[in-house]
Design an enzyme around this catalytic site. Sequence first.
Site, mmCIF file in Angstrom:
data_model
loop_
_atom_site.group_PDB
_atom_site.id
_atom_site.type_symbol
_atom_site.label_atom_id
_atom_site.label_comp_id
_atom_site.label_asym_id
_atom_site.label_seq_id
_atom_site.Cartn_x
_atom_site.Cartn_y
_atom_site.Cartn_z
ATOM 1 N N GLU A 433 0.826 -1.129 -0.082
ATOM 2 C CA GLU A 433 0.041 -0.031 -0.033
ATOM 3 C C GLU A 433 1.013 1.102 0.119
ATOM 4 O O GLU A 433 2.016 1.321 0.668
ATOM 5 C CB GLU A 433 -0.814 -0.120 1.255
ATOM 6 C CG GLU A 433 -0.100 0.157 2.692
ATOM 7 C CD GLU A 433 -1.236 0.078 3.838
ATOM 8 O OE1 GLU A 433 -1.160 -0.780 4.435
ATOM 9 O OE2 GLU A 433 -1.991 1.199 3.732
ATOM 10 N N ASP A 506 0.394 -2.280 6.136
ATOM 11 C CA ASP A 506 0.874 -1.789 7.594
ATOM 12 C C ASP A 506 0.034 -2.757 8.605
ATOM 13 O O ASP A 506 -1.014 -3.190 8.539
ATOM 14 C CB ASP A 506 0.457 -0.245 7.747
ATOM 15 C CG ASP A 506 1.354 0.367 6.854
ATOM 16 O OD1 ASP A 506 2.500 -0.167 6.539
ATOM 17 O OD2 ASP A 506 1.180 1.694 6.696
ATOM 18 N N ASP A 508 -1.778 -1.414 11.072
ATOM 19 C CA ASP A 508 -2.616 -0.584 11.623
ATOM 20 C C ASP A 508 -4.023 -0.924 10.914
ATOM 21 O O ASP A 508 -4.380 -1.895 10.072
ATOM 22 C CB ASP A 508 -2.098 0.649 11.369
ATOM 23 C CG ASP A 508 -2.051 1.307 9.802
ATOM 24 O OD1 ASP A 508 -2.638 0.494 9.113
ATOM 25 O OD2 ASP A 508 -1.557 2.303 9.636
ATOM 26 N N ASP A 510 -5.697 0.829 8.959
ATOM 27 C CA ASP A 510 -6.025 1.085 7.282
ATOM 28 C C ASP A 510 -5.301 -0.148 6.733
ATOM 29 O O ASP A 510 -5.930 -0.739 6.030
ATOM 30 C CB ASP A 510 -5.251 2.351 7.005
ATOM 31 C CG ASP A 510 -5.727 3.485 7.366
ATOM 32 O OD1 ASP A 510 -7.168 3.381 7.306
ATOM 33 O OD2 ASP A 510 -5.274 4.749 7.156
#
Length: 735
Positions: A433, A506, A508, A510
Site C-alpha cells: 500500500e 501496515d 494498523d 488502514d
Amino acid sequence: MAGEEANAGNYNAENIQVLEGMEAVRKRPAMYIGDTGERGYHHLVYEVVDNSIDEALAGYCSMIDVVINSDGSLTVQDNGRGIPVDMHPTQHRPAIEVVLTILHAGGKFDGSNYKVSGGLHGVGVSCVNALSDWMKVEVKRGGKIHHIEFSRGHVTKPLEVVGECGDETGTKVTFFPDHTIFTCRAFKWETLCARLRELAFLNRGVTIHFRDDEGDAHHEETFHYEGGIDQFVEYLNANKKPLSPVIHFEGEKEGSTGMVQAEVSFQYTESYTTLEQTYCNNIHTIEGGTHLSGFRRALTATINKYGTENKLIKEKDKVAGEDMREGLTVIVSVKVPQPQFEGQTKTKLGNGEVDGIVAGIVSDKLMTFFEENPAVAKVVIEKTLLACRAREAARAARESTRRKGVMDGLSLPGKLRDCSERDPSKTELFLVEGDSAGGSAQTGRDRATQAILALRGKVLNVEKARVDRVLANQEIRSLITAIGCGFADEWDISKARYHKIVIMTDADVDGAHIRTLLLTFFYRKMPELIEKGYVYLAQPPLYKVERKKKTEYVLTDGDLTSKLLTLGLDDFDVHDKDGQTMPKDKARDFLTLLAEIEATCKMVEERGFDAAVLANDTAQQGSGASMLRKEFSSLSGYGYTPDDWFGGTLSKLLDDVRAHGKQGLSISRFKGLGEMNADELFDTTMNPEKRHMLRVRMEDAVAADRMFTLLMGDEVEPRRKFIEDNALNVRNLDF
Ligand code: 0RA
C-alpha cells in the site's frame, strides 16, 4: 503390541485378516484418511459421527453427543440401535469386534439399507480404531451394557457385560488418536463445530450436542434444525438482504442403483455474489457435479421460459445462466446409493442420471412457484437483466482494452516493478500500500524473483459492486494484468505469472482494511488462487529492539513481552506467596500470565467495562469477561487472588521485571512499512531466508462466505457486533 498379546495362542485366518487390515491402515494412513495432519485428525471424528448419522437416517437415532474430553480424547455417543454384540456367524467373534477391526465392515450386514453417509473417504470406524492409541466402546443393547477396548486396532479388553440398561439402546465410542501417526495434537472446536452444524442442517431433526471439556474454555453448543436445509440457507444469508422467500423442493426417483433422493433450498438476495453448496450423502461436493448441473440447468430453463412467456425477457436480452444466479444462495443435497466421486479432490459427483433427476424435480415445481408468486418472479428476472447488462458492459470494456493491448500481458501496468525471472514457480508478487512503502520494497527487493505492485488508495470493495464497476477500477485492472490469469470467462490459472502473491500492508487499521479488501477480491473473483495456496500475508515486525550494537526485530506484542521478561528475569528473583524463590521456568510462566491479565484488563477497560467487576461476577457475559476469569483461575494456581492484581502488588512486580528487561535496550515501534528503510524491509519481511509469511487457506467455505458478507456487505449492525466480539483477537492492530 498389547493386542497381539491378548490374542496370542489362538491365531487363525480371521486374526490374520484383522492384523493385516489394521497394519495396512497404520502403514499408509494417508491412503485411508487423506492425511495425518489437522485434516486427517478431524476426519477421525467425522468417520465415527457418520455411523451415528446413518442410524439417524435409518430412523433409529435422534440424538448424538460429541465431547472433547479433558485428556484430549473424544467421545461420540448416540441413542441408535447399538452396534450388534452377538456372535458373528462366520467370524466366530462378537460382531462388534468385526465392525471395529475389519476394513469396510462398517456397513450394515443385512443389506436392508445402504450406507448413506461416510466421510470423504468413507473408510469406516475400523480405520479410526487402527489409528487410535486406544479406543473404548460401550454399547447398550438387549437390556445390557457391553464394553470392549482396543489399542491401535487390536482388542486389549474383550467384550464383557458391565451393567444393565433397561430398554435403552445406543453406542458410545471414545478414542485417543495415535500421536506417533498424527502431527496434529488437539481437536479444534471451530473445525468440529462447522461440520457438526452442517450435519444437523443436512439431516433435519437430528440433535447434535457438542461440548469441549478440554482446557478452561468449556464451549457448548446444540445443533438441531427442524427446518433442515431451509435453515441452512437462512444461516448463510443471515447478513444479506433477501429478495425472495426461501424456496424448497424435494423428491425422489428410482435410479439405476436404487432410490435417489434430492432436495434443494434456495433464496435470492440483493448481493452480487452466488453461493452454491452441494452435498451427496452428506459429503460436501466442493467441485460440484451432476446434482449441481441439474439444478442450474432447470433454473436457467425455467426462468427463461417463464420470462419469455410473460414478456419479461426479450429476444435481444442475451441472458446467461450466471446472470440468473446473481445473489442466489442454494443448497442441493442428494442421497445416492452408489455415488461416484470424480475430480481432482474426488469431491465432484459423477453419477450421470442425478442431473436429470434433480432437473426434473426443480423444473416442474419452480414453474408452478413462479405462476403462484409472480411478484417474486418479477424481482428475480429484473435482477437477472441487470446482471446481464453489467456483464455485457464489462465484456465490451474488456474487448476495447484488449484491442489496446492492456489485458493480454503484453503491456503490464506502469506501476508494476516486475522481476526478471519468468518461471512463475520461482517468482513472487508483493502488493504494497502506498508509494513510500512501495519505494522501500522496490529498492530492497531481490530483482530477479520479486516484483512489486504499489496500490494507491483503497482497493474497491468487490462485495458491493457489479462486475462492470469492478473492471472499471484502475487498481483492480493493474492487479488482474500483473497476475496474468485473466478474469471471469477468460480465467486461466495456468497463466499465473507468480505462484506467490504476497499482501504486504501496515499493521494498523488502514492496513487491515486494505488487506481485507484484497482478500475479498481474491476470494470472490479469483478463488482458485487461494485454493492453490498462491496467496500469502507478509508479517512485518512491530518493533525494532537495539542492544549495544545488536539489532533485533520483534513480530508481535506478545513476543516483545516475552523477550523483556526473559531478559528481566536473568538476574531478578520472583517469590511466591510464601516467600519462596520461584524456579526460573515457573517465574517466566507466572509473569507471562500477568502480562496476559494486564492486556485483557486494558482491552475490556478500553471498551468501557470495569475489569475488577468482570473478573468477580460470573454472571457477566462476553469474551472479555470469560477470558479474564480464566486467567484469574490460572493465577490462583500460584496462590494469588484477583485482589493481588487489582491491589497493585502483582502489576508492580510485572512493571519491575519489564523495566529490568528494558535496561540498556532501545525499543522503537514501526508505525508502518514506510518507516523501514529498504534493507530493513527486505531483511525482516521479504527475505525468503528470514521472513515469516502466512499462507491464506480456504479452510471452510461456509465460514469464509459469512465472514466476507459480514465484513464487506451492507448490513452495519452485525458487522459492528462482529468487530466488537472479535476485538480481543486483534491486539496487534492499532485500534
Ligand atoms: C452395524 C449394524 C447395525 C448398527 C451399527 C453397526 C451401528 C454402528 C455404530 C457406530 C456408532 N453408532 C453406531 N450405531 C450402530 C445394525 C444393528 C441392528 O440391525 O440392530
